[in-house]
Design an enzyme around this catalytic site. Sequence first.
Site, PDB file in Angstrom:
ATOM      1  N   ALA A   1       0.808  -1.227   0.000  1.00 33.43           N
ATOM      2  CA  ALA A   1       0.000   0.000   0.000  1.00 33.43           C
ATOM      3  C   ALA A   1       0.838   1.273   0.000  1.00 33.43           C
ATOM      4  O   ALA A   1       0.415   2.310   0.484  1.00 33.43           O
ATOM      5  CB  ALA A   1      -0.974   0.000   1.183  1.00 33.43           C
TER       6      ALA A   1
ATOM      7  N   HIS B   1       5.371   4.729  -3.730  1.00 34.15           N
ATOM      8  CA  HIS B   1       6.829   4.870  -3.651  1.00 34.15           C
ATOM      9  C   HIS B   1       7.309   6.204  -4.197  1.00 34.15           C
ATOM     10  O   HIS B   1       6.697   6.776  -5.090  1.00 34.15           O
ATOM     11  CB  HIS B   1       7.500   3.739  -4.437  1.00 34.15           C
TER      12      HIS B   1
ATOM     13  N   ARG C   1       3.003 -11.238  -6.607  1.00 41.30           N
ATOM     14  CA  ARG C   1       3.545 -10.262  -7.554  1.00 41.30           C
ATOM     15  C   ARG C   1       3.529 -10.844  -8.957  1.00 41.30           C
ATOM     16  O   ARG C   1       3.920 -11.996  -9.147  1.00 41.30           O
ATOM     17  CB  ARG C   1       4.993  -9.923  -7.194  1.00 41.30           C
TER      18      ARG C   1
ATOM     19  N   ILE D   1       2.743  -5.972 -14.136  1.00 43.19           N
ATOM     20  CA  ILE D   1       2.825  -4.775 -13.288  1.00 43.19           C
ATOM     21  C   ILE D   1       3.062  -5.197 -11.847  1.00 43.19           C
ATOM     22  O   ILE D   1       2.145  -5.281 -11.041  1.00 43.19           O
ATOM     23  CB  ILE D   1       1.556  -3.905 -13.415  1.00 43.19           C
TER      24      ILE D   1
HETATM   25  C1  LIG Z   1       3.570  -8.355  -2.019  1.00 46.36           C
HETATM   26  C2  LIG Z   1       3.365  -7.157  -2.901  1.00 46.36           C
HETATM   27  C3  LIG Z   1       3.682  -5.882  -2.442  1.00 46.36           C
HETATM   28  C4  LIG Z   1       3.507  -4.775  -3.245  1.00 46.36           C
HETATM   29  N1  LIG Z   1       3.728  -3.544  -2.732  1.00 46.36           N
HETATM   30  C5  LIG Z   1       3.529  -2.452  -3.510  1.00 46.36           C
HETATM   31  C6  LIG Z   1       3.679  -1.156  -2.983  1.00 46.36           C
HETATM   32  O1  LIG Z   1       3.896  -0.969  -1.805  1.00 46.36           O
HETATM   33  N2  LIG Z   1       3.585  -0.108  -3.820  1.00 46.36           N
HETATM   34  C7  LIG Z   1       3.306  -0.271  -5.131  1.00 46.36           C
HETATM   35  O2  LIG Z   1       3.275   0.721  -5.841  1.00 46.36           O
HETATM   36  N3  LIG Z   1       3.090  -1.490  -5.640  1.00 46.36           N
HETATM   37  C8  LIG Z   1       3.177  -2.586  -4.864  1.00 46.36           C
HETATM   38  N4  LIG Z   1       2.942  -3.821  -5.360  1.00 46.36           N
HETATM   39  C9  LIG Z   1       2.528  -3.939  -6.733  1.00 46.36           C
HETATM   40  C10 LIG Z   1       1.040  -3.699  -6.931  1.00 46.36           C
HETATM   41  O3  LIG Z   1       0.305  -4.363  -5.950  1.00 46.36           O
HETATM   42  C11 LIG Z   1       0.650  -4.196  -8.286  1.00 46.36           C
HETATM   43  O4  LIG Z   1       1.520  -3.654  -9.206  1.00 46.36           O
HETATM   44  C12 LIG Z   1      -0.749  -3.825  -8.686  1.00 46.36           C
HETATM   45  O5  LIG Z   1      -1.683  -4.170  -7.705  1.00 46.36           O
HETATM   46  C13 LIG Z   1      -1.059  -4.513  -9.975  1.00 46.36           C
HETATM   47  O6  LIG Z   1      -2.354  -4.241 -10.365  1.00 46.36           O
HETATM   48  P1  LIG Z   1      -2.954  -4.965 -11.630  1.00 46.36           P
HETATM   49  O7  LIG Z   1      -4.262  -4.324 -11.866  1.00 46.36           O
HETATM   50  O8  LIG Z   1      -1.984  -5.006 -12.705  1.00 46.36           O
HETATM   51  O9  LIG Z   1      -3.096  -6.473 -11.204  1.00 46.36           O
HETATM   52  P2  LIG Z   1      -4.193  -7.259 -10.236  1.00 46.36           P
HETATM   53  O10 LIG Z   1      -4.536  -6.391  -9.112  1.00 46.36           O
HETATM   54  O11 LIG Z   1      -3.598  -8.549 -10.003  1.00 46.36           O
HETATM   55  O12 LIG Z   1      -5.427  -7.312 -11.161  1.00 46.36           O
HETATM   56  C14 LIG Z   1      -5.549  -8.251 -12.199  1.00 46.36           C
HETATM   57  C15 LIG Z   1      -6.987  -8.664 -12.273  1.00 46.36           C
HETATM   58  O13 LIG Z   1      -7.216  -9.397 -13.457  1.00 46.36           O
HETATM   59  C16 LIG Z   1      -8.144 -10.413 -13.177  1.00 46.36           C
HETATM   60  N5  LIG Z   1      -8.001 -11.427 -14.207  1.00 46.36           N
HETATM   61  C17 LIG Z   1      -6.926 -12.215 -14.451  1.00 46.36           C
HETATM   62  N6  LIG Z   1      -7.165 -13.025 -15.462  1.00 46.36           N
HETATM   63  C18 LIG Z   1      -8.417 -12.772 -15.921  1.00 46.36           C
HETATM   64  C19 LIG Z   1      -9.242 -13.305 -16.932  1.00 46.36           C
HETATM   65  N7  LIG Z   1      -8.805 -14.282 -17.742  1.00 46.36           N
HETATM   66  N8  LIG Z   1     -10.487 -12.818 -17.090  1.00 46.36           N
HETATM   67  C20 LIG Z   1     -10.951 -11.824 -16.279  1.00 46.36           C
HETATM   68  N9  LIG Z   1     -10.206 -11.294 -15.294  1.00 46.36           N
HETATM   69  C21 LIG Z   1      -8.956 -11.757 -15.119  1.00 46.36           C
HETATM   70  C22 LIG Z   1      -7.746 -10.872 -11.813  1.00 46.36           C
HETATM   71  O14 LIG Z   1      -8.804 -11.549 -11.149  1.00 46.36           O
HETATM   72  C23 LIG Z   1      -7.374  -9.577 -11.127  1.00 46.36           C
HETATM   73  O15 LIG Z   1      -8.453  -9.005 -10.427  1.00 46.36           O
HETATM   74  C24 LIG Z   1       3.049  -4.942  -4.553  1.00 46.36           C
HETATM   75  C25 LIG Z   1       2.715  -6.211  -5.013  1.00 46.36           C
HETATM   76  C26 LIG Z   1       2.818  -7.301  -4.174  1.00 46.36           C
HETATM   77  C27 LIG Z   1       2.345  -8.625  -4.621  1.00 46.36           C
END
Ligand SMILES: Cc1cc2nc3c(=O)[nH]c(=O)nc-3n(C[C@H](O)[C@H](O)[C@H](O)COP(=O)(O)OP(=O)(O)OC[C@H]3O[C@@H](n4cnc5c(N)ncnc54)[C@H](O)[C@@H]3O)c2cc1C
Lengths: 448, 481
Positions: free
Chosen positions: B47, B50, B312, B337
């Site tokens: 959360a 950065h 991640r 991401i």
């Molecule tokens: C342990 C950890 C710590 C982190 N700490 C930080 C931090 O402090 N600061 C920071 O800036 N970033 C941090 N990050 C990174 C950040 O959390 C992610 O970069 C961000 O949440 C990514 O968002 P997203 O939307 O790409 O992915 P997600 O949030 O993973 O969203 C992807 C979505 O796609 C859906 N999906 C997947 N496949 C399909 C499909 N076939 N059909 C329909 N839906 C689908 C999934 O259900 C999911 O809801 C951290 C990550 C982790 C794991």
Amino acid sequence: MREADIVIIGGGPAGMAAAIEASKNGNKNIVLLERDRTLGGILQQCVHNGFGLHLFGEELTGPEYAERFIRQINELDIDVKLDTMVFDISKDKVVTAVNSEDGLIKLKARSIVLSTGCRERTRGALNIPGTRPAGIYTAGTAQRFVNMEGYMPGRKVVILGSGDIGLIMARRMTLEGAEVKMVCELMPYSGGLKRNIVQCLDDYNIPLKLSHTVVEIHGRERLEGVTVAKADEQGRPVDGTYEYVECDTLLLSVGLIPENELIGALPIEMDGTTSGPVVDESAQTSCEGIFACGNSVYVHDLVDYVTLEGYKAGKCAAEYVASLSSGSNAGSDVPVAGVGAKGTTAAEPKDMIRIKSGHGIRSVVPQQVHRECREDVRLFFRVGGIYHNAAFAVDSGDKTLHSVKRRIVTPGEMESIILTADMISKIKGDTVILSMPAGQEKGGEVNE
Amino acid sequence: MTYDVAVIGAGVVGALTARELSKYELRICILEKGADVASGSSKANSAIVHAGYDPLPGTLKARFNVKGNEMFERLSQELEVPFKRIGSLVLAFNEADMEVLQKLYERGAENGVPGLEILRGYEDTARIEPNVSTDVAGALYAPSAAITCPYELTYAAVENAAANRAEIMLETEVAGISYEDDLFKITTSQGDISSRFIVNAAGVFSDNAAAMIGDNSFEIKPRKGEYLLLDKSQGDMARTIVFQTPSTTSKGILVTPTVDGNLLMGPTSTDTSDREDLSTAISELQKVINGALRSVPGINLKQVITSFTGLRATPDTSDFIVSPSPVNKKFIHAAGIESPGLTAAPAIAEYVAGLLKDAGLELVQRKDFNPVRKSIVRFNDASDGKKAELIGGNRQYGRVICRCELVTEAEIVEAIRRPAGARTVDAVKRRTRAGMGRCQGGFCAPRIVEILSRELGVPAESIRKTDGSSMLLTGRTKEAL
Ligand SMILES: Cc1cc2nc3c(=O)[nH]c(=O)nc-3n(C[C@H](O)[C@H](O)[C@H](O)COP(=O)(O)OP(=O)(O)OC[C@H]3O[C@@H](n4cnc5c(N)ncnc54)[C@H](O)[C@@H]3O)c2cc1C
Ligand SMILES: Cc1cc2nc3c(=O)[nH]c(=O)nc-3n(C[C@H](O)[C@H](O)[C@H](O)COP(=O)(O)OP(=O)(O)OC[C@H]3O[C@@H](n4cnc5c(N)ncnc54)[C@H](O)[C@@H]3O)c2cc1C
């Protein structure tokens, strides 16, 4: 702002008893606030027998026991507000609550009785490694689902912790057709009443695994199983004893803890062992005019004692209010310390005798008595282990005031000892210690 | 129904992208396989917004991190999402660490991070972070680092996108994609959808989504991160975000307050081949504890409330993949991401809109675009006067459901009725905090099940904790039959 003589917070057996007795002692400006839809507290979800043996000489169910008091509350025409959640008590005794009919309620109280009961512990137990699926509940939540809402939280059950609610739910779930595989208890003894172990586990061939714990949770969506292991004396899992147990439900019965969030910023002394306020023989806390009774002071096994404590708190609150009005500054809200009937006024520390837990004793309540107390006082206490043929003594300085023996004592069972008015009058110093004289051996399992 | 853009995944990246696109005259849909938005990385992470000294200069990570951080200020106001610029420290424990800090400082300066400062010695560090270990040799201070609530941001972005006419489809898993006559045909678990463009924001599954159009240009190698969350009593053990100097073997364990006032510590880092493995392990949690105590020795571990894991979406390319697919220019990746993806998300969203434009999507500003989203009014935070007013307007504010966090029925009902609203107990919990307090839902779970069942018009037995068949109840009791 509405003014009230006595505001009672929590309408379980403790709060109901306090309201009844305060009313019977002549006070007619009492408000009883309860956040649930009915009075009765935890009793309403306990459909099993076993309530009221001491007080009524018969075994009632929880709701039956509650009903007897609800009737009296109605007959005495006590002002009860249900569905009303208290969320703040100020230093000058303004109680703030909400409900959907009156909205925000502010009550200026002359005296307050805290009877908010306890809640189930979850901390720690929810830290078990593994996944976070559906199917993990505290035993009390499961009890509410089954007994009040008519739903089954699961079919194949493992229970972690042998507190009374867990034991009772083991039987309840079995009677409802679920398979209860085992009860795991981390300690080498059960935290529940012996009677519940016999009636809820033994009678249904449900194994009680002492010195066992759940080390891992499995399943993504719904719980699929748990890994159980034997625990060593420090509570750490022992290699080579891991066992996978298939189940869809894990019930946690790892203890209760007095609910005292409301005390928050009030200058009330707390007891670190019981997690409740320090009280004296009149159920008064260290804050003048604020009384506490029932499970919010310490966790009770038997409702009868809760009721008796509630009576005492209600009576003393009524006397306290009367003393305010009859005092030299009648009508004023500012009480004069030391003025009050029968020692109900919070006294200077020097007028108090502290009751401390010594060797072998985990906690004792009340934690203090007035030096001028002229009544017998029953001290309730819990021990720290299992002992056979245990001796207990109350010592004042190097003098033993009183001693008793018990054939067997366990941490799961509340014990009591009476300090007579005569003994109290003989106390010289400002503390007495309740202890088990050294040299007594801790016993193993209670197998008799 | 033909959409202009279909966004796969309602994580923070997909949600903010949809919200960005909803500024234009477009038909947008977001397809999310989970029962709630933010069901991937976006619900379980550190959360942290950065500062941006970490990524190598010239990478997309560096660019979007610093830009994203800047954008958060306004974004959090528009969407009414908690955001606190509390600053961060990277602790050094010896001279070798101090040298690394110097490099981070220089890298940060090159990335355009404002206000960086190197603190020397324990005293200077303790002035900013009083509970820090006396073993500390110094720290890199980054005043622009901040904390937010990642799932609240995702909800807010989806709600705002929906208010601006984007459509959100939950429990809609994209299973296959074909391309004919300038249109993508998307096969989902809820039927077929066609769209002119696709944004791939599928998180740990973004390589799977790419593979559906025959694009195998990258692979996601998921890495787990485990955390411990502590009670609010420990919330002020850290005033800033406290990192440790990264080494070749470890990025270190961080300790930070959360926007709700709890204390968070973690994450660990372990590879996993299982993209849904959110389990925690004793050995990992022990690493969290050891690491956290090294930075802040006074933390009371008895105050641990719960542990959790985040996954991640680490790509094998080492940088974010924000570009058109080499297979089809109308399929835009916002993939791989990993951290600092939460921070970068607002900047990624803007950039993706640009990529869509480059690929031929006409972006015409919507005149009635409303950038403002209001959060659910928290009864607990309201003044007495406001509380009385709330109950006066809606009696359900007078009915407290979660006693620990003082959450009322009105808030829960609103959480359910909002666009892409809560359908599950965990979704209610994340939106309202009901069940997040001391008793962890012990009391309120049955009542939340009851409210969900009533509001959604489904039997209580079908109410779930999270996804799939995570039903809370298995049936009626005998008497009730
Ligand atoms: C342990 C950890 C710590 C982190 N700490 C930080 C931090 O402090 N600061 C920071 O800036 N970033 C941090 N990050 C990174 C950040 O959390 C992610 O970069 C961000 O949440 C990514 O968002 P997203 O939307 O790409 O992915 P997600 O949030 O993973 O969203 C992807 C979505 O796609 C859906 N999906 C997947 N496949 C399909 C499909 N076939 N059909 C329909 N839906 C689908 C999934 O259900 C999911 O809801 C951290 C990550 C982790 C794991
Ligand atoms: C599962 C179980 C089985 C038991 N079995 C037996 C038995 O067989 N025999 C026996 O004798 N005893 C039994 N007991 C013990 C006995 O029932 C309890 O000790 C007793 O009910 C405690 O009474 P109380 O009034 O202190 O608390 P409670 O019954 O818990 O009542 C407290 C009340 O305060 C209300 N309250 C709390 N906070 C607020 C607030 N902020 N605002 C408004 N209202 C508030 C609560 O809603 C509740 O109604 C059992 C207990 C349990 C839990």
